[in-house]
Design a protein around this motif. Structure first.
Motif, PDB file in Angstrom:
ATOM      1  N   TYR A 213       0.945  -1.180   0.105  1.00  0.00           N
ATOM      2  CA  TYR A 213       0.143  -0.159   0.277  1.00  0.00           C
ATOM      3  C   TYR A 213       0.806   1.844   0.078  1.00  0.00           C
ATOM      4  CZ  TYR A 213      -3.870  -3.145   1.375  1.00  0.00           C
ATOM      5  OH  TYR A 213      -5.432  -4.125   1.310  1.00  0.00           O
ATOM      6  N   VAL A 214       0.565   2.235  -0.687  1.00  0.00           N
ATOM      7  CA  VAL A 214       1.393   3.508  -0.364  1.00  0.00           C
ATOM      8  C   VAL A 214       0.746   4.688   0.460  1.00  0.00           C
ATOM      9  CG1 VAL A 214       1.412   6.347  -1.847  1.00  0.00           C
ATOM     10  CG2 VAL A 214       1.043   3.367  -2.977  1.00  0.00           C
ATOM     11  N   GLN A 215       1.925   4.139   1.073  1.00  0.00           N
ATOM     12  CA  GLN A 215       1.203   5.001   2.536  1.00  0.00           C
ATOM     13  C   GLN A 215       1.557   6.369   3.187  1.00  0.00           C
ATOM     14  OE1 GLN A 215       3.590   2.937   5.751  1.00  0.00           O
ATOM     15  NE2 GLN A 215       2.222   0.844   5.371  1.00  0.00           N
ATOM     16  N   LEU A 216       2.735   7.180   1.852  1.00  0.00           N
ATOM     17  CA  LEU A 216       3.413   8.622   2.297  1.00  0.00           C
ATOM     18  C   LEU A 216       4.415   8.595   0.995  1.00  0.00           C
ATOM     19  CD1 LEU A 216       3.887  10.645   4.318  1.00  0.00           C
ATOM     20  CD2 LEU A 216       5.655  10.015   4.538  1.00  0.00           C
ATOM     21  N   ILE A 217       3.340   9.958   0.535  1.00  0.00           N
ATOM     22  CA  ILE A 217       4.220  10.032  -0.373  1.00  0.00           C
ATOM     23  C   ILE A 217       5.149  11.569   0.158  1.00  0.00           C
ATOM     24  CG2 ILE A 217       4.348  11.902  -3.037  1.00  0.00           C
ATOM     25  CD1 ILE A 217       1.723   9.874  -3.324  1.00  0.00           C
ATOM     26  N   THR A 266       6.236   5.641   0.464  1.00  0.00           N
ATOM     27  CA  THR A 266       6.730   4.826   1.206  1.00  0.00           C
ATOM     28  C   THR A 266       5.406   3.612   1.292  1.00  0.00           C
ATOM     29  OG1 THR A 266       7.952   6.576   2.760  1.00  0.00           O
ATOM     30  CG2 THR A 266       6.388   4.433   3.660  1.00  0.00           C
ATOM     31  N   PHE A 267       5.737   2.496   1.397  1.00  0.00           N
ATOM     32  CA  PHE A 267       4.580   1.409   0.774  1.00  0.00           C
ATOM     33  C   PHE A 267       4.873   0.097   2.071  1.00  0.00           C
ATOM     34  CE2 PHE A 267       7.129   2.895  -3.227  1.00  0.00           C
ATOM     35  CZ  PHE A 267       5.973   2.789  -3.439  1.00  0.00           C
ATOM     36  N   GLU A 269       2.650  -2.801   4.216  1.00  0.00           N
ATOM     37  CA  GLU A 269       1.944  -4.137   3.930  1.00  0.00           C
ATOM     38  C   GLU A 269       0.252  -3.880   4.206  1.00  0.00           C
ATOM     39  OE1 GLU A 269       3.525  -7.569   6.512  1.00  0.00           O
ATOM     40  OE2 GLU A 269       5.122  -7.867   4.711  1.00  0.00           O
ATOM     41  N   ILE A 270       0.197  -2.018   5.267  1.00  0.00           N
ATOM     42  CA  ILE A 270      -1.545  -2.209   5.646  1.00  0.00           C
ATOM     43  C   ILE A 270      -0.846  -0.866   5.019  1.00  0.00           C
ATOM     44  CG2 ILE A 270      -1.258  -4.088   7.601  1.00  0.00           C
ATOM     45  CD1 ILE A 270      -0.371  -2.095   9.640  1.00  0.00           C
ATOM     46  N   ARG A 271      -2.392  -0.394   5.192  1.00  0.00           N
ATOM     47  CA  ARG A 271      -3.485   0.870   4.812  1.00  0.00           C
ATOM     48  C   ARG A 271      -2.978   1.561   6.291  1.00  0.00           C
ATOM     49  NH1 ARG A 271      -8.385   1.356   1.862  1.00  0.00           N
ATOM     50  NH2 ARG A 271      -7.884   3.852   1.155  1.00  0.00           N
ATOM     51  N   THR A 272      -2.477   2.825   5.832  1.00  0.00           N
ATOM     52  CA  THR A 272      -2.326   4.018   7.428  1.00  0.00           C
ATOM     53  C   THR A 272      -3.065   5.089   6.814  1.00  0.00           C
ATOM     54  OG1 THR A 272      -0.463   4.361   6.793  1.00  0.00           O
ATOM     55  CG2 THR A 272      -0.515   2.912   8.080  1.00  0.00           C
ATOM     56  N   ALA A 273      -3.284   5.825   7.794  1.00  0.00           N
ATOM     57  CA  ALA A 273      -4.325   7.435   8.298  1.00  0.00           C
ATOM     58  C   ALA A 273      -3.422   8.604   8.104  1.00  0.00           C
ATOM     59  CB  ALA A 273      -5.776   7.492   9.125  1.00  0.00           C
ATOM     60  N   GLU A 274      -1.873   8.321   7.824  1.00  0.00           N
ATOM     61  CA  GLU A 274      -1.277   9.754   7.705  1.00  0.00           C
ATOM     62  C   GLU A 274      -1.977  10.415   6.353  1.00  0.00           C
ATOM     63  OE1 GLU A 274       1.381   7.005   9.808  1.00  0.00           O
ATOM     64  OE2 GLU A 274       0.287   6.771   7.895  1.00  0.00           O
TER      65      GLU A 274
END
Length: 407
Positions: A213-217, A266-267, A269-274
């Protein structure tokens, strides 16, 4: 490491249970070690009154009781979090793990145990003098006060820990926080990418170095990597999307290194809410759908979720067109259609046999039709029609169909 990515990692560490416990343990250990440095400040009469004979029994009691209390609290925490995951959604478990109250209480208990145990060892080893015993006694009094505050806070927190109301409140608060942050900086500070826009000729694809999952750009890092040249990048993904290794995550035009640009993503394994504005809405929807499953059959929770969804979405306003902070980066933007779809589509399908649920969904979407944001109003109207068609198709009793239509 770039500042934004470092800030994200520090924020994650600050909400990590193990990190807080380790910090509490470190503070306790350091306190026990540096206590002898202050023994020269202790008056003689206090040394006679508060010697090792007065401190050791208290430390022994603390060491034995805090170990028991910590073990018991950990078992209660795990059970409560598993209950939340089983009754709501597995995503709720990760949300509860970020509960700062639980983390602080456990860190206090663990720190008190390690402080008392370390102090006992130091006394037995002859490291502490009678003057140092007075300092340890004073620190022990402070530790006891912190334990009392932690116990009071823990008892109050246990009354709701892991409950459905607590879980829903946490998910709603997270959804609001992330949506507010995203709508303050549309397109993450870049230029909104028009729907259906075609890539200019001569672009080079930027590919994901790993799957997840794409967590942060990190937009600031991405902008710096474009250099002083006229390089330009169009992102093909946004936070929350799942990609596989080698998938195209952007198109760069100009003199820039695609492999280097990929490091700004930033990739995980789980989705995050940032930066994932849709995540909180999706979790609310999951809770409602699970509540409507035959094994649980709890329409009341689904009704509560609909109320929360309508409150969250009705507070959204068109973000306008603020000047972009990163004009050389085009980013796919969040659309009301995404939020309406995430919040209501599967809920409507799961609750179509429940007149009270489908009727309330129709009513909530009708209220969203009055939004000042035309796109939100249009999407709500479309989804309301979808709900009415489901009700007409499934509800066999005409009275139920008429009640839903009047909602």
């Amino acid at each position: 490491m770039r500042p934004r990515k470092l800030l994200m990692l520090l924020k994650r560490v600050s909400r990590n249970l193990v990190a807080r416990i380790l910090l509490g343990a470190l503070v306790a250990f350091v306190t026990a070690l540096v206590a002898p440095l202050f023994e020269g400040l202790i008056p003689k009469d206090l040394q006679d009154r508060f010697g090792s004979d007065a401190v050791m029994p208290i430390l022994s009691i603390l060491a034995s009781t805090m170990l028991t209390v910590t073990t018991f609290s950990l078992s209660v925490m795990v059970q409560a979090f598993q209950t939340a995951a089983n009754s709501a959604t597995p995503r709720a478990y990760r949300l509860h793990l970020n509960d700062t109250t639980t983390q602080t209480v456990l860190a206090t208990f663990t720190g008190a145990f390690l402080f008392s145990l370390t102090a006992i060892v130091m006394f037995r080893a002859g490291f502490y003098s009678e003057s140092a015993a007075v300092v340890i006694f004073g620190v022990t009094v402070v530790v006891i006060a912190l334990i009392i505050l932690a116990i009071i806070r823990w008892i109050d927190h246990l009354s709701s820990l892991g409950s459905m109301d607590d879980t829903l409140s946490k998910v709603e608060a997270q959804a609001r926080e992330t949506l507010a942050r995203i709508f303050e900086r549309p397109a993450l500070g870049g230029v909104p990418l028009a729907a259906g826009a075609e890539m200019p000729s001569g672009t080079v694809p930027v590919r994901a170095p790993r799957g997840g999952y794409v967590q942060l750009i990190d937009m600031a890092a991405l902008n710096d990597m474009l250099g002083d040249a006229s390089a330009h990048i169009v992102l093909a993904t946004s936070p929350g999307r799942h990609v596989v290794k080698g998938a195209v995550i952007g198109h760069v035009l100009g003199d820039a290194n695609p492999e280097q640009l990929a490091n700004a993503f930033t990739f995980g394994e789980i989705r995050t809410a940032e930066q994932d504005a849709r995540f909180g809405v999706i979790v609310l929807n999951e809770i409602a759908v699970r509540a409507l499953s035959p094994g649980i059959n709890d329409p009341g929770t689904a009704i509560d979720v609909i109320h929360r969804l309508s409150r969250v979405l009705s507070d959204l306003r068109h973000p306008g067109n603020p000047p972009p902070e990163f004009p050389r980066i085009e980013v796919p933007v969040l659309h009301p259609a995404d939020l309406i779809e995430d919040g209501f589509a599967s809920l409507i399908r799961a609750g179509r046999e429940h007149p009270e649920v489908i009727g309330l969904a129709v009513e909530a979407l009708g209220q969203l039709e009055g939004s000042d944001w035309p796109e939100m109003a249009n999407e709500a109207k479309s989804m309301r029609g979808y709900a009415l068609r489901h009700a007409k198709e499934v509800l066999s009793l005409r009275d139920d169909r008429d009640a839903v239509a009047r909602s």
